[in-house]
Design an enzyme around this catalytic site. Structure first.
Site, short mmCIF file in Angstrom:
data_model
loop_
_atom_site.label_atom_id
_atom_site.label_comp_id
_atom_site.label_asym_id
_atom_site.label_seq_id
_atom_site.Cartn_x
_atom_site.Cartn_y
_atom_site.Cartn_z
N CYS A 278 -6.51 0.75 2.81
CA CYS A 278 -7.53 1.82 2.80
C CYS A 278 -7.44 2.70 1.56
CB CYS A 278 -7.40 2.68 4.04
SG CYS A 278 -7.80 1.82 5.55
N GLU B 39 0.86 -1.19 0.00
CA GLU B 39 0.00 0.00 0.00
C GLU B 39 0.89 1.23 0.00
OE1 GLU B 39 -2.76 0.46 3.29
OE2 GLU B 39 -3.81 2.05 2.21
N ASN C 271 -11.91 -3.43 0.43
CA ASN C 271 -10.76 -3.64 1.32
C ASN C 271 -11.24 -4.08 2.69
OD1 ASN C 271 -8.13 -3.55 2.51
ND2 ASN C 271 -8.64 -1.54 3.31
N GLU C 272 -11.31 -3.16 3.60
CA GLU C 272 -11.64 -3.52 4.99
C GLU C 272 -13.06 -3.06 5.26
OE1 GLU C 272 -9.32 -1.66 8.16
OE2 GLU C 272 -8.31 -3.59 8.42
O1 AHR Z 1 -2.03 -1.46 6.87
C1 AHR Z 1 -2.54 -0.22 7.22
C2 AHR Z 1 -4.06 -0.17 7.16
O2 AHR Z 1 -4.62 -1.05 8.09
C3 AHR Z 1 -4.68 -0.61 5.86
O3 AHR Z 1 -4.70 0.39 4.92
C4 AHR Z 1 -6.06 -1.00 6.25
O4 AHR Z 1 -6.61 -2.01 5.43
C5 AHR Z 1 -5.91 -1.41 7.70
O5 AHR Z 1 -6.83 -0.74 8.50
#
Ligand code: AHR
Length: 660
Positions: free
Chosen positions: A245, A51, A376-377
């Site tokens: 994110c 990321e 993603n999350e």
């Molecule tokens: O790894 C950092 C962040 O942690 C990522 O962007 C997210 O997916 C998680 O909350």
């Protein structure tokens, strides 16, 4: 569950070497049943989560040295300053093309009123890291706008002395790219770049760029070779990109849109990086996404390092920790189409629209995409609602693509329970679990997957890292206590390789001066980088993942923390090795014997590779990059047994060859 307490107090005691070196002579006997295959280890098992956080992309692995090269930052001159050498005079204007060039609206109009010495200086990303005798490629888009001028390019060291330079002479009243190269006469992590107008006149400038020539595979406009090498050295099974994110964006407008990251870098619209404003305690006002590292580069990187690509796409939801913006269901069409087109881009024949695009970008062969993350999350019913639409469309057109689905930000709790249950009912392919937890959590959860449904979805341990202080605390360290707890936990993933198919530490990279989140796997400055103890744990697992899981027991029990020991074992049918991983999390050394039953014979010599420190707070650093790194030695077997002193606080990988 019995708790294995790994306390700071214990760490403190252990700083007394005499105490630490206590060895328990009551030999522990571990038994490996090398003829009882329990599961196959997927080639994807240990991979990479990438990321653009902590300046991992822009200012990191993307080797561009000029910050804000196209003046698109909110403050258009951020990173730049006006230069007036020897009393030179002139002026600067920021012009905006507006709709005429939506992707790259701004440029700079420089008017020089002196024969020489007026222009701009770029500070780079916390300076520019340059190396003596290395070649640097400068380029700029320029347009003469009044009077004939040429541009003098100067590379300055941190004291302001010129250590390299060249010149280019714009010759047209139309936008044109001009390039020139030069050698740096010095190494400096904090160099900067002058772009000076020679002669009286005016010139328009855009996309001011400086790249080292020694990028990964010497690709022009490419990636930092030392950082990519660290990834290649892990021999990763997969590369997840572009996050994280960042896929979601703080709001939908700043979500990741892969189609906008292809082709000429001047047409890739720069946007703010969501980590720019995320943490008030780590403000990063100069953090933007140029997308110079875009989807073509990610796929190419995955191919280069032998990793299976795992793109994650936005599912019509902005980050639920931020705005929670949602795309109305009846407007989800373009988002779904982006997902479908991505498969065509990666795998389609060159006669298809997006396969043709891939070929035009220099890669006619397909990228062999087999999986994709939808969101993603994410969490909540709004995610399921959107996910179902993606799933239907993707499975209809590309039934072979395995979908990775999020079970939320936590490994337990309401969000997790809801998604875990729902996705199991929906027969999802792969569930992406995240755990940013204490070292103790990692030890306590080594049996997490022992009772998972063998017929249910596969598990992707997509983001994890032991947090030495607290989740997302800026004081977290990549210390040995955390790395060792991750090593212990990974025995549980490996033992359950029939369920757990993929695992990746997160985040991956961090610039030592520009991070937002800690801990991270690999840290770097402008010239060098180092792997943390956590990196070496991941690497040892990946290099020793083997092909088939076999049981290893202590007193007929799986080794899940008894007396502080954690173990797993695999066969490597490619090399005909038995591979045992054993972690001693206790402060005592221990005599141990590993009895390997099953093979007709064993070669009398093997190896043991260890990561060990008596200091649970031990870390690596730019100054001591390998303070804690794997050490290998040969071992001699006694019959079918390996006898070893398992040192306190150690992670050991034993490799022994079978003779058939
Ligand atoms: O790894 C950092 C962040 O942690 C990522 O962007 C997210 O997916 C998680 O909350």
């Amino acid at each position: 569950m019995k708790k294995i307490i790994l306390t700071i107090a214990a760490a403190g005691l252990c700083l007394s070497a005499a105490y630490c070196q206590t060895t328990d002579k009551n030999e522990k006997v571990f038994v490996v049943a090398a003829n009882q295959i329990k599961a196959h280890v997927q080639p994807t098992m240990y991979g990479i989560f990438f990321e653009d956080i902590n300046m991992a992309g822009d200012g990191g692995v993307y080797a561009e040295l000029v910050k804000n090269r196209s003046f698109e930052f909110k403050m258009p001159l951020m990173g730049w300053k006006e230069i007036k050498q020897d009393g030179a005079d002139g002026s600067i204007l920021i012009l905006n093309r507006g709709k005429a060039d939506d992707d790259n609206p701004r440029f700079i109009h420089v008017t020089s009123k002196s024969p020489k010495g007026y222009g701009l200086n770029n500070e780079g990303f916390h300076g520019m890291g340059v190396k003596k005798d290395n070649k640097y490629n400068f380029s700029v888009l320029a347009k003469l706008s009044g009077g004939a001028t040429s541009l003098q390019i100067e590379l300055l060291n941190s004291k302001g002395d010129v250590i390299g330079g060249t010149s280019v002479t714009p010759s047209s009243k139309e936008w044109k790219k001009y390039s020139a190269s030069f050698i740096s006469s010095e190494t400096d992590p904090k160099a900067s770049l002058n772009v000076l107008v020679k002669g009286k006149g005016a010139v328009d400038l855009d996309m001011v760029s400086l790249f080292p020539q020694d990028t990964w595979k010497q690709r022009p406009g490419g990636l930092r070779a030392d950082l990519v090498q660290k990834l290649a050295d892990m021999k990763p099974g997969f590369l997840r990109f572009p996050g994280g994110c960042i896929v979601e964006g703080r709001e939908l407008d700043t979500r990741y849109q892969w189609k906008k990251t292809l082709g000429d870098v001047a047409t890739r619209r720069m946007i703010v990086n969501r980590w720019n404003t995320e943490f008030a305690h780590r403000p990063s006002p100069d953090y933007y996404q140029s997308f110079g590292l875009g989807f073509m580069e990610y796929f190419q990187l995955a191919e280069d390092i032998g990793a299976s690509p795992l793109p994650i796409i936005n599912c019509g939801m902005a980050c639920q920790f931020n705005t929670c913006e949602l795309v109305p269901i009846d407007q989800l069409g373009p988002y779904v189409q982006d997902a479908l087109d991505l498969v065509e881009f990666a795998n389609g024949a060159v006669t298809t629209t997006w396969g043709k695009k891939r070929a035009q970008l220099g890669h006619p062969a397909p990228f062999n995409l087999k999986m994709m993350g939808v969101g993603n999350e994410q969490w909540g019913p709004q995610y399921i609602e959107r996910w179902k639409i993606f799933e239907k469309a993707l499975k209809k057109k590309y039934p072979y693509i395995k979908l990775v689905s999020s079970v939320g930000p936590d490994p337990d709790g309401d969000k997790f329970e809801y998604l875990n249950k729902t996705f199991r009912e929906l027969h999802a392919d792969i569930l992406d679990e995240h755990y940013y937890r204490s070292p103790q959590w990692f030890l306590d959860n080594v049996k997490r997957y022992d009772n998972y449904d063998r017929k249910g979805p596969k598990i992707f341990a997509g983001e994890y890292a032991a947090q030495s202080v607290a989740t997302v605390s800026p004081d977290n360290k990549n210390n040995w206590k955390c790395a060792m707890s991750e090593a212990a936990f990974l025995t549980g993933l490996e033992r359950n390789a029939d369920v757990v198919n993929m695992a990746s530490y997160a985040p991956l990279f961090a610039h030592v001066e520009a991070w937002q989140w800690t801990p991270d796997l690999i840290w770097f400055d402008n010239l060098t980088s180092y792997g943390t103890p956590n990196y070496y744990v991941q690497q040892l697992y990946s290099l020793n993942k083997g092909t088939d899981v076999v049981p290893v027991t202590l007193d007929n029990q799986t080794v899940t923390g008894q007396d502080g020991f954690f173990a797993s074992a695999v066969l490597d049918t490619k090399t005909n090795d038995v591979v045992i991983k054993i972690i001693n999390t206790s402060m005592k050394g221990h005599d141990a014997s590993f009895v390997i039953n099953g093979p007709k014979g064993l070669k009398p010599e093997g190896t043991v590779t260890s990561l060990q420190s008596n200091d649970l707070d031990a870390v690596n650093s730019i100054g001591e990059p390998k303070a804690l790194s794997p050490q290998s030695r040969q071992i001699v077997l006694t019959g079918n047994a390996v006898k070893l002193l398992l040192r306190p606080y150690s992670f050991n990988v034993i490799r022994v060859k079978m003779v058939n």
